[in-house]
Design a protein around this motif. Structure first.
Motif, PDB file in Angstrom:
ATOM      1  N   TRP A  61      54.615  22.622  36.003  1.00  0.00           N
ATOM      2  CA  TRP A  61      54.540  21.666  37.158  1.00  0.00           C
ATOM      3  C   TRP A  61      53.284  21.493  37.703  1.00  0.00           C
ATOM      4  O   TRP A  61      52.315  22.312  38.081  1.00  0.00           O
ATOM      5  N   VAL A  62      53.012  20.036  37.934  1.00  0.00           N
ATOM      6  CA  VAL A  62      51.638  19.734  38.687  1.00  0.00           C
ATOM      7  C   VAL A  62      52.037  19.128  39.887  1.00  0.00           C
ATOM      8  O   VAL A  62      52.907  18.149  39.619  1.00  0.00           O
ATOM      9  N   VAL A  63      51.540  19.691  41.155  1.00  0.00           N
ATOM     10  CA  VAL A  63      52.234  19.357  42.431  1.00  0.00           C
ATOM     11  C   VAL A  63      51.032  19.045  43.405  1.00  0.00           C
ATOM     12  O   VAL A  63      49.952  19.830  43.303  1.00  0.00           O
ATOM     13  N   LEU A  64      51.081  17.816  44.118  1.00  0.00           N
ATOM     14  CA  LEU A  64      50.337  17.648  45.171  1.00  0.00           C
ATOM     15  C   LEU A  64      50.958  17.068  46.514  1.00  0.00           C
ATOM     16  O   LEU A  64      52.054  16.427  46.480  1.00  0.00           O
ATOM     17  N   VAL A  65      50.541  17.845  47.212  1.00  0.00           N
ATOM     18  CA  VAL A  65      51.159  17.526  48.735  1.00  0.00           C
ATOM     19  C   VAL A  65      49.894  16.874  49.699  1.00  0.00           C
ATOM     20  O   VAL A  65      49.067  17.701  49.865  1.00  0.00           O
ATOM     21  N   LEU A  66      50.644  15.629  50.146  1.00  0.00           N
ATOM     22  CA  LEU A  66      49.711  14.893  50.959  1.00  0.00           C
ATOM     23  C   LEU A  66      49.992  14.502  52.240  1.00  0.00           C
ATOM     24  O   LEU A  66      51.200  14.983  52.511  1.00  0.00           O
ATOM     25  N   GLU A  67      49.003  14.318  53.052  1.00  0.00           N
ATOM     26  CA  GLU A  67      49.548  13.734  54.224  1.00  0.00           C
ATOM     27  C   GLU A  67      50.605  12.586  54.303  1.00  0.00           C
ATOM     28  O   GLU A  67      50.299  11.619  53.391  1.00  0.00           O
ATOM     29  N   ASP A  68      51.404  12.570  54.792  1.00  0.00           N
ATOM     30  CA  ASP A  68      52.417  11.268  55.000  1.00  0.00           C
ATOM     31  C   ASP A  68      52.031  10.170  55.741  1.00  0.00           C
ATOM     32  O   ASP A  68      52.084  10.435  57.008  1.00  0.00           O
ATOM     33  N   VAL A  69      51.475   9.314  55.177  1.00  0.00           N
ATOM     34  CA  VAL A  69      50.886   8.053  55.983  1.00  0.00           C
ATOM     35  C   VAL A  69      51.891   7.121  56.453  1.00  0.00           C
ATOM     36  O   VAL A  69      52.667   6.612  55.576  1.00  0.00           O
ATOM     37  N   GLU A  70      52.004   6.841  57.842  1.00  0.00           N
ATOM     38  CA  GLU A  70      52.886   5.982  58.417  1.00  0.00           C
ATOM     39  C   GLU A  70      52.739   4.603  58.165  1.00  0.00           C
ATOM     40  O   GLU A  70      51.397   4.220  58.214  1.00  0.00           O
ATOM     41  N   GLY A  71      53.541   3.951  57.117  1.00  0.00           N
ATOM     42  CA  GLY A  71      53.013   2.470  56.730  1.00  0.00           C
ATOM     43  C   GLY A  71      53.997   2.128  55.847  1.00  0.00           C
ATOM     44  O   GLY A  71      54.741   2.712  55.222  1.00  0.00           O
ATOM     45  N   ALA A  72      53.667   0.838  55.334  1.00  0.00           N
ATOM     46  CA  ALA A  72      54.494  -0.015  54.096  1.00  0.00           C
ATOM     47  C   ALA A  72      53.338  -0.636  53.375  1.00  0.00           C
ATOM     48  O   ALA A  72      52.271  -0.844  53.715  1.00  0.00           O
ATOM     49  N   HIS A  73      53.777  -0.797  52.128  1.00  0.00           N
ATOM     50  CA  HIS A  73      52.909  -1.643  51.130  1.00  0.00           C
ATOM     51  C   HIS A  73      52.856  -2.918  51.705  1.00  0.00           C
ATOM     52  O   HIS A  73      53.513  -3.634  52.569  1.00  0.00           O
ATOM     53  N   PRO A  74      51.446  -3.534  51.413  1.00  0.00           N
ATOM     54  CA  PRO A  74      51.134  -5.065  51.654  1.00  0.00           C
ATOM     55  C   PRO A  74      52.235  -5.738  51.419  1.00  0.00           C
ATOM     56  O   PRO A  74      52.732  -5.550  50.043  1.00  0.00           O
ATOM     57  N   ARG A  75      52.546  -6.872  51.746  1.00  0.00           N
ATOM     58  CA  ARG A  75      53.508  -7.935  51.408  1.00  0.00           C
ATOM     59  C   ARG A  75      53.090  -8.442  50.197  1.00  0.00           C
ATOM     60  O   ARG A  75      51.849  -9.001  50.155  1.00  0.00           O
ATOM     61  N   THR A  76      53.917  -8.929  49.437  1.00  0.00           N
ATOM     62  CA  THR A  76      53.716  -9.783  48.204  1.00  0.00           C
ATOM     63  C   THR A  76      54.900 -10.854  48.216  1.00  0.00           C
ATOM     64  O   THR A  76      55.978 -10.606  48.062  1.00  0.00           O
ATOM     65  N   PRO A  77      54.512 -12.360  48.047  1.00  0.00           N
ATOM     66  CA  PRO A  77      53.008 -12.707  48.038  1.00  0.00           C
ATOM     67  C   PRO A  77      51.968 -12.291  49.023  1.00  0.00           C
ATOM     68  O   PRO A  77      52.597 -12.194  50.295  1.00  0.00           O
ATOM     69  N   TRP A  78      50.658 -11.940  48.845  1.00  0.00           N
ATOM     70  CA  TRP A  78      49.935 -11.254  49.766  1.00  0.00           C
ATOM     71  C   TRP A  78      49.637 -12.338  50.946  1.00  0.00           C
ATOM     72  O   TRP A  78      49.483 -13.685  50.785  1.00  0.00           O
ATOM     73  N   VAL A  79      49.668 -11.713  52.128  1.00  0.00           N
ATOM     74  CA  VAL A  79      49.228 -12.486  53.316  1.00  0.00           C
ATOM     75  C   VAL A  79      47.689 -12.405  53.662  1.00  0.00           C
ATOM     76  O   VAL A  79      47.238 -11.426  53.472  1.00  0.00           O
ATOM     77  N   GLU A  80      47.229 -13.303  54.448  1.00  0.00           N
ATOM     78  CA  GLU A  80      45.888 -13.425  54.745  1.00  0.00           C
ATOM     79  C   GLU A  80      45.189 -12.139  55.356  1.00  0.00           C
ATOM     80  O   GLU A  80      44.199 -11.628  55.252  1.00  0.00           O
ATOM     81  N   THR A  81      46.047 -11.916  56.455  1.00  0.00           N
ATOM     82  CA  THR A  81      45.711 -10.876  57.251  1.00  0.00           C
ATOM     83  C   THR A  81      45.701  -9.311  56.380  1.00  0.00           C
ATOM     84  O   THR A  81      44.720  -8.719  56.666  1.00  0.00           O
ATOM     85  N   GLU A  82      46.453  -9.297  55.484  1.00  0.00           N
ATOM     86  CA  GLU A  82      46.612  -8.110  54.896  1.00  0.00           C
ATOM     87  C   GLU A  82      45.606  -8.150  53.636  1.00  0.00           C
ATOM     88  O   GLU A  82      44.942  -7.053  53.155  1.00  0.00           O
ATOM     89  N   ILE A  83      45.193  -9.093  53.146  1.00  0.00           N
ATOM     90  CA  ILE A  83      44.076  -9.353  52.191  1.00  0.00           C
ATOM     91  C   ILE A  83      42.685  -8.689  52.776  1.00  0.00           C
ATOM     92  O   ILE A  83      42.057  -8.148  52.375  1.00  0.00           O
ATOM     93  N   ASP A  84      42.726  -9.510  54.103  1.00  0.00           N
ATOM     94  CA  ASP A  84      41.360  -9.098  54.979  1.00  0.00           C
ATOM     95  C   ASP A  84      41.466  -7.674  55.122  1.00  0.00           C
ATOM     96  O   ASP A  84      40.164  -6.984  54.997  1.00  0.00           O
TER      97      ASP A  84
END
Length: 312
Positions: free
Chosen positions: A101-124
Motif C-alpha cells: 500500500w502506498v498512502v499519502l495523508v494531506l491537509e483537507d482543503v476546504e473548497g470545491a472544483h472550479p465550475r465547468t464550463p469555466w467562469v471568468e473569475t475562476e479562470i483568473d
C-alpha cells in the motif's frame, strides 16, 4: 462530456493496519469518510474526520489494483513533500509505503472544483495560482525528469495515426496530418527547455477553489521540469475542452507555441484512445477521445490563424 473517473475503493476497503497507521498520523480515530469522485486512480480519495474534529485527505492505492497507479502515488508523495509551504498546494501530514500500500495523508482543503464550463473569475484565480507556482518553483525544489521526456513519445501520436489511420478519424485531421505532425514536433521542441517544476496535469478536477476565492492545485504525480508557461497552456486546454474563454489564459503567450503544444496533446490523446482501458480505469479511453475531439475543433482555427506574440 465524458466524465473522468476510475472505479475507486474507499476508506473501509483499506486493511485495518493501514487505517490504524493513517489514524496515528492524523491524531485520532476516523469516524467519517467521504469518497471523492473524479480522477483516474482506483485507490482511495477520502475526506476523513476524526472523533475530535480533525480533518485530512487520504489517498491510498495498492499495486494489486493497478501497478501504474501505485508508481504514480509514490511519485506524488515525493513531489508533494518537497513543495515549499507557501505554494498554493495542500500540506503533507504524512505518508508511508508498505510495498502493498502506498498512502499519502494531506491537509483537507476546504473548497470545491472550479465550475465547468469555466467562469471568468475562476479562470483568473487559476492563472494567478499558476503564476505563484511558477515563481515559487523556479528553480525546482527536487530533481525530476523534463516534461519532454514524458511527452516526446506521446506527441508522436499523429505520426502513428498517419501510419495506421482509424476509420473514424476526424475528416479534417485526416486531411491535415502533415501539418498536425509538424505542429506536434514543434510542440515537443518548445517544451524541451525550462527550469520550473510544473504540475503537468492542470485540470479543473485537480484544483480546489477556497471560499475566499484563492485556488489550490492538488494531485502532483506528474511534476516535471518545463517552461514556466507550460501549466498555463494546460489550463487553456482544459478551458477549451470544458468550455469557457481560453483567451483569458492565452493572452500574452505565443499563440503559435500554444497551438503547437495543443496539437501534440490532441495527437497523444486521440492515439491513446485506441488502446484498451487499463485495469480499474474503464472510462479513461473515452475521456481521452472526447478531449482530442474538442481540441481538434479549436485547432481547426488556430493552426490557420495563430501568429507570433510574446512568451508569457
Amino acid at each position: 462530456m465524458v466524465p473522468a473517473g476510475g472505479t475507486r475503493i474507499g476508506w473501509q476497503d483499506l486493511p485495518a493496519p493501514v487505517r490504524a497507521r493513517v489514524e496515528r498520523i492524523i491524531g485520532g480515530r476516523v469516524v467519517e469518510a467521504v469518497s471523492q469522485t473524479g480522477g483516474f486512480s482506483p485507490g482511495t480519495a477520502d475526506r476523513v474526520v476524526t472523533g475530535d474534529g480533525r480533518r485530512a485527505f487520504v489517498k491510498a492505492v495498492t499495486p494489486v489494483l493497478n501497478e501504474r497507479s501505485a508508481e504514480l502515488a509514490r511519485q506524488e508523495s515525493r513531489i508533494t513533500a518537497a513543495l515549499p509551504g507557501h505554494v498554493p498546494a495542500p500540506r503533507v501530514l504524512g505518508s508511508f509505503d508498505t510495498g502493498d500500500w502506498v498512502v499519502l495523508v494531506l491537509e483537507d482543503v476546504e473548497g470545491a472544483h472550479p465550475r465547468t464550463p469555466w467562469v471568468e473569475t475562476e479562470i483568473d484565480a487559476a492563472v494567478t495560482a499558476l503564476a505563484q507556482l511558477a515563481d515559487a518553483l523556479t528553480p525546482p525544489p527536487l530533481d525530476v525528469p523534463a516534461v519532454s521526456d514524458h511527452l516526446a513519445e506521446g506527441f508522436a501520436g499523429w505520426r502513428r495515426l498517419a501510419a495506421d489511420p482509424p476509420a473514424d478519424l476526424d475528416p479534417w485531421a485526416a486531411g491535415h496530418l502533415p501539418e498536425l505532425i509538424a505542429a506536434a514536433e514543434r510542440g515537443v521542441a518548445a517544451i524541451s527547455t525550462g527550469d520550473t517544476l510544473a504540475h503537468c496535469d492542470i485540470r479543473a478536477d485537480n484544483m480546489l477553489m477556497r471560499p475566499d476565492g484563492r485556488l489550490v492545485i492538488v494531485d502532483w504525480p506528474w511534476g516535471a521540469t518545463a517552461p514556466r508557461w507550460f501549466d498555463r497552456v494546460l489550463l487553456a486546454m482544459n478551458v477549451v475542452v470544458h468550455g469557457g474563454n481560453p483567451e483569458r489564459v492565452i493572452d500574452g503567450l505565443d499563440r503559435w507555441t500554444v497551438a503547437d503544444v495543443l496539437a501534440g496533446w490532441a495527437g497523444f490523446l486521440r492515439d491513446a484512445s485506441r488502446l484498451p482501458p487499463p485495469p480499474s480505469l474503464p472510462s479513461v479511453r473515452a475521456f481521452q477521445r472526447w478531449q482530442a475531439d474538442a481540441l481538434l475543433h479549436w485547432l481547426r482555427r488556430e493552426l490557420r490563424t495563430s501568429g507570433p506574440g510574446p512568451i508569457g
